[in-house]
Design an enzyme around this catalytic site. Sequence first.
Site, PDB file in Angstrom:
ATOM      1  N   HIS A  86       0.852  -1.193   0.000  1.00  0.00           N
ATOM      2  CA  HIS A  86       0.000   0.000   0.000  1.00  0.00           C
ATOM      3  C   HIS A  86       0.885   1.239   0.000  1.00  0.00           C
ATOM      4  O   HIS A  86       1.835   1.342   0.772  1.00  0.00           O
ATOM      5  CB  HIS A  86      -0.906   0.056   1.231  1.00  0.00           C
ATOM      6  N   ASP A 165     -15.354   2.547   7.367  1.00  0.00           N
ATOM      7  CA  ASP A 165     -14.319   3.463   6.882  1.00  0.00           C
ATOM      8  C   ASP A 165     -14.829   4.359   5.773  1.00  0.00           C
ATOM      9  O   ASP A 165     -14.475   5.533   5.694  1.00  0.00           O
ATOM     10  CB  ASP A 165     -13.108   2.675   6.397  1.00  0.00           C
ATOM     11  N   ARG A 172     -14.419  12.845   7.415  1.00  0.00           N
ATOM     12  CA  ARG A 172     -13.151  13.501   7.748  1.00  0.00           C
ATOM     13  C   ARG A 172     -12.794  14.529   6.690  1.00  0.00           C
ATOM     14  O   ARG A 172     -12.223  15.575   6.990  1.00  0.00           O
ATOM     15  CB  ARG A 172     -12.041  12.459   7.860  1.00  0.00           C
ATOM     16  N   SER A 187      -7.851   3.820   8.981  1.00  0.00           N
ATOM     17  CA  SER A 187      -8.528   3.785   7.686  1.00  0.00           C
ATOM     18  C   SER A 187      -7.780   2.873   6.717  1.00  0.00           C
ATOM     19  O   SER A 187      -8.365   1.984   6.085  1.00  0.00           O
ATOM     20  CB  SER A 187      -8.625   5.205   7.117  1.00  0.00           C
ATOM     21  N   LYS A 191      -8.816  -1.630   5.974  1.00  0.00           N
ATOM     22  CA  LYS A 191      -9.081  -2.225   4.656  1.00  0.00           C
ATOM     23  C   LYS A 191      -8.025  -3.266   4.308  1.00  0.00           C
ATOM     24  O   LYS A 191      -8.354  -4.333   3.770  1.00  0.00           O
ATOM     25  CB  LYS A 191      -9.108  -1.124   3.589  1.00  0.00           C
TER      26      LYS A 191
END
Length: 443
Positions: A86, A165, A172, A187, A191
């Site tokens: 990620h 989320d 947010r 967050s 995931k």
Amino acid sequence: MSEAFDAVDVICTKRDHHRLSDEQIDWVVDAYTRGVVAHEQMSALAMAILLNGMDRAEISRWTAAMIASGQRMDFGGLSRRTADKHSTGGVGDKITLPLAPLVAAYGVAVPQLSGRGLGHTGGTLDKLESIPGWRADLDNAAMMRQLEEVGAVICAAGSGLAPADKKLYALRDVTGTVEAIPLIASSIMSKKIAEGTGVLVLDVKVGTGAFMKTEESARELAETMVALGQDAGVHTVALLTGMSTPLGRTAGNALEVRESVEVLAGGGPADVVELTVALAREMLAGAGVDDVDPADALADGRAMDVWRRMIAAQGGDPDAELPVAAETEVVTAPHDGVLTRLDAYAVGIAAWRLGAGRARQDEPVQAGAGVEWHARPGDRVSAGQPLLTLHTDTPERFGRALAALEGGWEVADQDGSAGQDSGGRPGPGEAAPDVRIVIDRIA
């Protein structure tokens, strides 16, 4: 039905600098997902978290509650170990494209669930959708089959993963609480943990074109996410990587696919190759393959073979011509000298304004739009030499893109004295900045 807690009490707990209990966290995340806790109440709690923080146990429990709001994927039926990556997002960050097939070339399955771009950072799915026929949406059965047969899949994440989320992320964005590190970390990790991978490597960007502008904040985020992964039993490593200068030579959808294919063919920009190989090495080591040099599979064509099978498995034609923008505009060097700065944020905004990105999730993007740069900080340039080429189908966009680049690059005289930058102002006359790719490793 009666609720276990009152939202105002939970808000006041964090407002008054106290830690939230496991039960409070479980309830407030679930109740917000169900619509019992109102948006304005969760907004107040998010602001209290931004201002007063959370400890490791609170963040871990909050992440677990986000995961529990939806489904979890299970790759236990695969014959291969799984590894995922990620990135926190940057400009010219096309690394997923060559990385997934590179790791898969060594027998490790890469389930890369990705998203579309918003603002100045590009989205992996937008890039791949510039390939004729390629589709992002796969059901779980097709994804599992492709992982087993090909070894890599890049596709859209299902809506059933961490639905809490999705609600909180949107909230947010409009309440000034995006920067809360506990909420950023939970967050991302909710995931990624729900996706079920056994190994996770995080590419945490730092610099002007990154979400985290300072090394201190990027390090805090990386350490928080690594701890969350470890708490969840996922082998997790983070690399801090530079994003003050954009990656590679291009920012834009088809432009970045073309550059990624160059990397898979054994060429491509040195910084893209360096980061791709560094991340591949971490993913492979986490999966127990630590006696190989991933650069070999770029050089001998194995990674390219997996890329072609991966694209074809999702309906794409790996041999198809990629879209090319209808119009271009060239920015040239004003005089002989050295390019001392190329600001990632300025380039990202320019690419976005040319049509490569979107301001809202439902906006279309131009496949051929973007920015191509022909020099990097430290390179010598000559008067009139092309520095940047802007690509778009809609030439009326050039003006705002050029405005975004104003002051975003600098050329100093060859002797190091102050030259003139893109805005006609005296440049700093300094040497090119440190453009290290990998800054640190956190595990």
